[in-house]
Design a protein around this motif. Structure first.
Motif, mmCIF file in Angstrom:
data_model
loop_
_atom_site.group_PDB
_atom_site.id
_atom_site.type_symbol
_atom_site.label_atom_id
_atom_site.label_comp_id
_atom_site.label_asym_id
_atom_site.label_seq_id
_atom_site.Cartn_x
_atom_site.Cartn_y
_atom_site.Cartn_z
ATOM 1 N N CYS A 1 40.135 15.295 -23.395
ATOM 2 C CA CYS A 1 38.850 15.714 -22.989
ATOM 3 C C CYS A 1 39.358 17.095 -22.853
ATOM 4 N N PHE A 2 38.328 17.826 -23.062
ATOM 5 C CA PHE A 2 38.001 19.355 -22.158
ATOM 6 C C PHE A 2 36.669 19.996 -22.656
ATOM 7 N N TYR A 3 36.885 20.980 -21.368
ATOM 8 C CA TYR A 3 35.886 21.741 -22.035
ATOM 9 C C TYR A 3 36.033 23.487 -21.088
ATOM 10 N N ARG A 4 35.974 23.918 -22.652
ATOM 11 C CA ARG A 4 36.024 25.544 -22.672
ATOM 12 C C ARG A 4 35.477 26.006 -22.961
ATOM 13 N N GLN A 5 35.118 27.713 -21.509
ATOM 14 C CA GLN A 5 33.269 28.379 -22.031
ATOM 15 C C GLN A 5 34.756 29.334 -21.614
ATOM 16 N N GLY A 6 34.318 31.149 -21.739
ATOM 17 C CA GLY A 6 34.761 32.457 -21.701
ATOM 18 C C GLY A 6 34.038 32.738 -20.775
ATOM 19 N N TRP A 7 32.917 32.469 -20.897
ATOM 20 C CA TRP A 7 31.540 33.325 -20.089
ATOM 21 C C TRP A 7 32.687 34.763 -18.958
ATOM 22 N N ALA A 8 33.460 34.181 -18.282
ATOM 23 C CA ALA A 8 33.468 34.018 -17.031
ATOM 24 C C ALA A 8 35.239 35.232 -16.877
ATOM 25 N N GLY A 9 35.876 35.263 -17.935
ATOM 26 C CA GLY A 9 37.073 36.339 -18.397
ATOM 27 C C GLY A 9 36.694 38.087 -18.103
ATOM 28 N N SER A 10 36.189 37.743 -17.637
ATOM 29 C CA SER A 10 36.288 39.244 -17.733
ATOM 30 C C SER A 10 35.643 39.774 -16.806
ATOM 31 N N GLU A 110 41.546 19.267 -19.847
ATOM 32 C CA GLU A 110 41.514 20.952 -19.283
ATOM 33 C C GLU A 110 40.201 21.166 -19.584
ATOM 34 N N ALA A 111 39.669 21.937 -18.275
ATOM 35 C CA ALA A 111 38.465 22.556 -17.998
ATOM 36 C C ALA A 111 38.719 23.842 -17.890
ATOM 37 N N THR A 112 38.145 25.070 -18.424
ATOM 38 C CA THR A 112 38.212 26.616 -18.250
ATOM 39 C C THR A 112 36.587 27.354 -17.993
ATOM 40 N N ARG A 113 36.358 28.329 -17.825
ATOM 41 C CA ARG A 113 35.309 29.476 -18.131
ATOM 42 C C ARG A 113 36.070 31.041 -18.217
ATOM 43 N N PHE A 114 37.175 30.956 -18.742
ATOM 44 C CA PHE A 114 38.107 31.446 -19.220
ATOM 45 C C PHE A 114 38.405 31.597 -20.506
ATOM 46 N N ALA A 115 38.203 30.552 -21.371
ATOM 47 C CA ALA A 115 38.790 30.255 -22.990
ATOM 48 C C ALA A 115 37.498 31.181 -23.625
ATOM 49 N N THR A 116 39.010 32.535 -23.830
ATOM 50 C CA THR A 116 37.596 33.976 -24.544
ATOM 51 C C THR A 116 37.227 33.181 -25.986
#
Length: 239
Positions: A1-10, A110-116
């Motif tokens: 299972c996963f949750y990927r967002q990319g908004w926090a990568g900068s 897997e969980a991240t807010r750094f998945a561009t």
């Protein structure tokens, strides 16, 4: 299972409350991981038995303190004006965990807010002897199914458009088949089920309760402990 967002990568994203452990509790784990833990429990009907290993990482250690955060503490609404100062990020930016369910299944989280490039990719894939299922929130109206018992000639992933009135839950209240529903409809569905229960009727699907939220919190606690102490943690250790 996963949750990927990319908004926090900068590194230009300011230090909103989501990066502060005293306000948020945790980072990607609590913000996103809680959803996939809950989803895995709901779909499988099983409970987590052990977190065999986990790792967390904070990639950007400091961020600019914003002059105001705006509505809901969203990064897009935060403002940085005048002289700037840096503050420490005290939550995780990414978390990975593996373990076992009570009935013997293995899981990977897997969980991240750094998945561009990922806006809101919340998903699960379940693999079994006779078939597999996968779901992706960015493809909200569809469920993908693989029947391992089908003949070789026609075996393959099948897209199930889960929007048929009279067949799929809640669809009777909306539009004809293949008229997709959106994010807000999920909340309408849940509110309708709450009213059904208050009226003495059964919900269309089982409603979560405080006990479900408690179990999700226990899993997150076990993941944090496994990552911190670099060891396997059984859920029986977490009260």
């Amino acid at each position: 299972c996963f949750y990927r967002q990319g908004w926090a990568g900068s590194p230009d994203i300011p230090l909103i409350w989501r990066f502060d452990k005293t306000q948020a509790g945790s980072g990607s784990l609590g913000d996103l991981g809680a959803h996939v833990i809950d989803m895995a429990r709901f779909i499988t009907g099983d409970e987590f038995y052990e977190i065999s290993g986990a790792i967390t990482e904070t990639f950007i250690k400091e961020r600019t303190i914003p002059s105001s955060e705006g509505g809901a503490g969203l990064a897009s609404a935060a403002k940085v004006e005048g002289p700037t100062k840096k503050g420490k990020v005290t939550v995780d930016d990414a978390v990975l965990a593996i373990g076992r369910m009570k009935q013997g299944a293995l899981f990977r989280l897997e969980a991240t807010r750094f998945a561009t490039g990922r806006e809101n990719r919340n998903g699960v894939e379940i693999n079994g002897e006779k078939g597999s299922l996968r779901f992706d929130f960015e493809d909200l109206n569809n469920l993908y199914y693989y029947d391992a018992t089908a003949p070789d000639l026609t075996r393959g992933w099948v897209k199930i458009q889960a929007s048929v009135p009279g067949t799929h839950p809640y669809q009777h209240a909306y539009w004809p088949t293949a008229h997709p529903l959106g994010y807000e409809h999920a909340f309408v569905n849940m509110a309708a089920d709450m009213l059904r229960v208050l009226g003495g009727e059964a919900p269309e699907v089982p409603l979560p309760d405080f006990a479900d939220a408690y179990q999700t919190q226990r899993v997150m606690e076990a993941i944090e402990l496994a990552a911190k102490e670099k060891r396997a943690v059984r859920l029986s250790e977490v009260k």
